[in-house]
Design a protein around this motif. Structure first.
Motif, short mmCIF file in Angstrom:
data_model
loop_
_atom_site.label_atom_id
_atom_site.label_comp_id
_atom_site.label_asym_id
_atom_site.label_seq_id
_atom_site.Cartn_x
_atom_site.Cartn_y
_atom_site.Cartn_z
N PHE A 1 0.94 -1.16 0.06
CA PHE A 1 -0.08 -0.03 -0.03
C PHE A 1 0.78 1.34 0.00
CE2 PHE A 1 -3.75 2.31 0.49
CZ PHE A 1 -4.88 1.30 0.48
N ALA A 2 1.98 1.31 0.74
CA ALA A 2 2.96 2.39 0.70
C ALA A 2 3.58 2.60 -0.58
CB ALA A 2 3.90 2.04 1.80
N ARG A 3 3.82 1.44 -1.48
CA ARG A 3 4.38 1.38 -2.54
C ARG A 3 3.18 2.43 -3.69
NH1 ARG A 3 7.31 -2.59 -6.70
NH2 ARG A 3 7.66 -3.76 -4.58
N LEU A 4 2.05 1.70 -3.54
CA LEU A 4 0.93 2.40 -4.17
C LEU A 4 0.72 4.07 -4.11
CD1 LEU A 4 -1.65 2.31 -6.17
CD2 LEU A 4 -2.84 1.48 -3.97
N ALA A 5 0.91 4.30 -2.52
CA ALA A 5 0.76 5.62 -2.41
C ALA A 5 1.86 6.27 -2.92
CB ALA A 5 0.88 5.85 -0.96
N SER A 6 3.06 5.90 -2.91
CA SER A 6 4.45 6.44 -3.59
C SER A 6 3.96 6.74 -4.90
CB SER A 6 5.75 5.84 -3.17
OG SER A 6 6.64 6.53 -3.69
N VAL A 7 3.70 5.76 -5.75
CA VAL A 7 3.49 5.72 -7.03
C VAL A 7 2.36 7.10 -7.51
CG1 VAL A 7 2.38 4.84 -9.18
CG2 VAL A 7 4.05 3.24 -7.74
N VAL B 1 4.53 15.38 -10.14
CA VAL B 1 5.15 15.58 -11.29
C VAL B 1 4.23 16.34 -12.22
CG1 VAL B 1 5.90 14.54 -13.62
CG2 VAL B 1 6.85 13.99 -11.30
N SER B 2 2.63 16.07 -12.41
CA SER B 2 1.77 16.52 -13.07
C SER B 2 0.98 17.54 -12.48
CB SER B 2 0.74 15.27 -13.60
OG SER B 2 0.08 15.00 -12.51
N ALA B 3 1.16 17.96 -11.27
CA ALA B 3 0.57 18.71 -10.46
C ALA B 3 -1.06 18.84 -10.60
CB ALA B 3 0.67 20.32 -10.92
N ASN B 4 -1.21 17.30 -10.42
CA ASN B 4 -2.74 16.82 -10.43
C ASN B 4 -3.39 16.77 -9.03
OD1 ASN B 4 -5.02 15.52 -10.77
ND2 ASN B 4 -4.31 13.73 -12.17
N PRO B 5 -4.48 17.69 -8.87
CA PRO B 5 -5.03 18.09 -7.53
C PRO B 5 -5.88 17.07 -7.12
CG PRO B 5 -5.92 19.53 -9.07
CD PRO B 5 -4.63 19.00 -9.77
N LEU B 6 -6.46 16.47 -8.09
CA LEU B 6 -7.32 15.24 -7.93
C LEU B 6 -6.37 14.02 -7.43
CD1 LEU B 6 -9.58 15.41 -11.21
CD2 LEU B 6 -9.80 16.48 -8.76
N LEU B 7 -5.32 13.83 -8.02
CA LEU B 7 -4.48 12.71 -7.60
C LEU B 7 -3.78 12.86 -6.24
CD1 LEU B 7 -3.94 10.11 -9.02
CD2 LEU B 7 -1.80 11.03 -9.88
N MET B 8 -3.54 14.13 -6.00
CA MET B 8 -2.92 14.51 -4.62
C MET B 8 -3.88 13.90 -3.69
SD MET B 8 -0.86 18.01 -5.17
CE MET B 8 0.75 17.93 -6.21
N VAL B 9 -5.01 14.26 -3.60
CA VAL B 9 -6.15 13.75 -2.60
C VAL B 9 -6.07 12.11 -2.54
CG1 VAL B 9 -8.38 13.88 -2.03
CG2 VAL B 9 -7.60 15.71 -3.01
N VAL B 10 -5.99 11.70 -3.63
CA VAL B 10 -6.05 10.15 -3.73
C VAL B 10 -4.65 9.62 -2.85
CG1 VAL B 10 -5.83 7.88 -4.98
CG2 VAL B 10 -7.31 10.16 -5.73
N SER B 11 -3.54 10.35 -3.11
CA SER B 11 -2.28 9.93 -2.43
C SER B 11 -2.18 9.97 -1.05
CB SER B 11 -1.39 10.93 -3.38
OG SER B 11 0.17 10.76 -2.78
N VAL B 12 -2.89 11.40 -0.57
CA VAL B 12 -3.18 11.61 0.77
C VAL B 12 -3.63 10.39 1.63
CG1 VAL B 12 -3.78 12.87 2.58
CG2 VAL B 12 -2.55 13.88 0.79
N VAL B 13 -4.97 9.94 0.77
CA VAL B 13 -5.61 9.00 1.27
C VAL B 13 -4.96 7.73 1.39
CG1 VAL B 13 -7.72 7.54 0.90
CG2 VAL B 13 -7.95 9.93 0.57
N ALA B 14 -4.15 7.23 0.36
CA ALA B 14 -3.53 6.20 0.29
C ALA B 14 -2.31 6.04 1.19
CB ALA B 14 -2.87 5.86 -1.17
N MET B 15 -1.43 7.33 1.51
CA MET B 15 -0.54 7.19 2.50
C MET B 15 -1.08 7.01 3.93
SD MET B 15 2.48 7.14 2.81
CE MET B 15 3.43 7.50 1.64
N ALA B 16 -2.16 7.63 4.04
CA ALA B 16 -2.93 7.75 5.39
C ALA B 16 -3.28 6.16 5.74
CB ALA B 16 -4.18 8.56 5.38
#
Length: 330
Positions: free
Chosen positions: A211-217, A224-239
């Motif tokens: 799961f940490a690998r997924l959050a890092s990806v 890199v893409s400055a994608n705000p939608l993906l940043m929210v998903v990333s925060v949820v995944a890392m949490a």
């Protein structure tokens, strides 16, 4: 001997033992089928997970422009009453000068989803509710496929300029990147969708490291893409990865997974960049990027950042002890 033959033999023998034996054989065979089926499904899901991890990085690369162009080609056409309704404030000469020129979508109030719905409501007396909805969606997609994209929310221009100037002066964050962080395009939507599917797919199945690998990806692609939608998903995944780590060893696994995820994303992005420099087509670059990502995924499984760190720590301890002993003797 086939199962049907065993059944016939047991029936001929007329004994309950024979039938019980057949039933037992059937249960064993059924269990083997279920186990084999689960193994096949798990293997397919694992391969799908690797492809998703590679694909996540692709939408942050130069290929995102090709995706936006495909969407633009699908929805191209002359501006409709819905396009004009969304641009109403920008088309007004009295308001136009204060809306940031080509960046006006962030400030004019007509290009958020809610703003577009309000602007398009009732602009065509001849259209039904369904036609109005489809016209609004097409207008939004047309704008989402352009370099400026669509805003997440409407900003007051003076406030945006003040915040952007403060970020640039204090943290060296470019104004253009801050603008990108507040907007999204068709490629960003796809990237967010892949991220959501990946997180949902592994929410209960993946261990801490995975799961940490997924959050890092996801996080690398979002940055890199400055994608705000993906940043929210990333925060949820890392949490979620943090929540799954219940011991020191699992926290080490989380760090290891983050390292491996960054390596996977980096491999895909680097491969696409090299392919683009060499003049490869979008299709070839896509194939190269997916292949590089999957290979990096496999190779990184054999490398443990935690193990490397522990080895380095052990070696440093040995060197320090030897040096101290040499000093004591001298």
């Amino acid at each position: 001997m086939s199962l049907m033959k065993k059944v016939r033999d047991a029936a001929a023998a007329g004994g309950r033992r024979g039938l019980a034996k057949v039933a037992g054989v059937g249960m064993v065979m059924g269990w083997r089928v279920r186990v084999g089926g689960r193994a096949a499904i798990d293997g397919t899901k694992e391969r799908a997970g690797r492809v998703l991890s590679a694909a996540q990085a692709l939408v942050a690369s130069d290929l995102s422009g090709d995706l936006n162009r495909l969407v633009a080609a699908a929805v191209k056409g002359a501006p409709t009453v819905y396009d004009k309704a969304m641009d109403a404030n920008y088309l007004d000469p009295a308001l136009r000068s204060g809306l940031g020129g080509s960046y006006h979508r962030l400030f004019d109030g007509g290009h958020t989803i809610a703003g577009a719905v309000r602007a398009a409501r009732g602009v065509s007396a001849d259209d039904t509710v369904v036609q109005e909805a489809l016209g609004t969606i097409k207008a939004l997609l047309r704008d989402a496929s352009t370099p400026r994209g669509l805003p997440l929310a409407t900003w007051d221009k003076s406030t945006f300029d003040s915040v952007a100037a403060a970020l640039e002066s204090k943290f060296r964050i470019p104004k253009a990147w801050f603008y990108e962080l507040n907007t999204y395009d068709a490629a960003d939507l796809l990237g967010g969708a892949i991220g959501v599917v990946s997180v949902i797919y592994r929410w209960n199945r993946a261990d801490t490291e995975e799961f940490a690998r997924l959050a890092s990806v996801i996080g690398t692609s979002a940055a890199v893409s400055a994608n705000p939608l993906l940043m929210v998903v990333s925060v949820v995944a890392m949490a979620r990865a943090y929540n799954k780590a219940n011991s020191a060893d699992e926290f080490a696994e989380m760090i290891d997974g983050s390292f491996k995820g960054a390596a996977t994303s980096g491999a895909s992005l680097a491969a696409i960049a090299v392919a683009g420099t060499a003049g490869a087509s979008a299709g070839v670059a896509l194939l190269v990027g997916v292949t590089a990502g999957i290979l990096a995924y496999k190779v990184s499984d054999k490398v443990s950042l935690v193990a490397v760190a522990r080895f380095a720590k052990d070696q440093a301890t040995v060197i320090f002890a030897n040096a101290r002993e040499a000093t004591r003797r001298s």
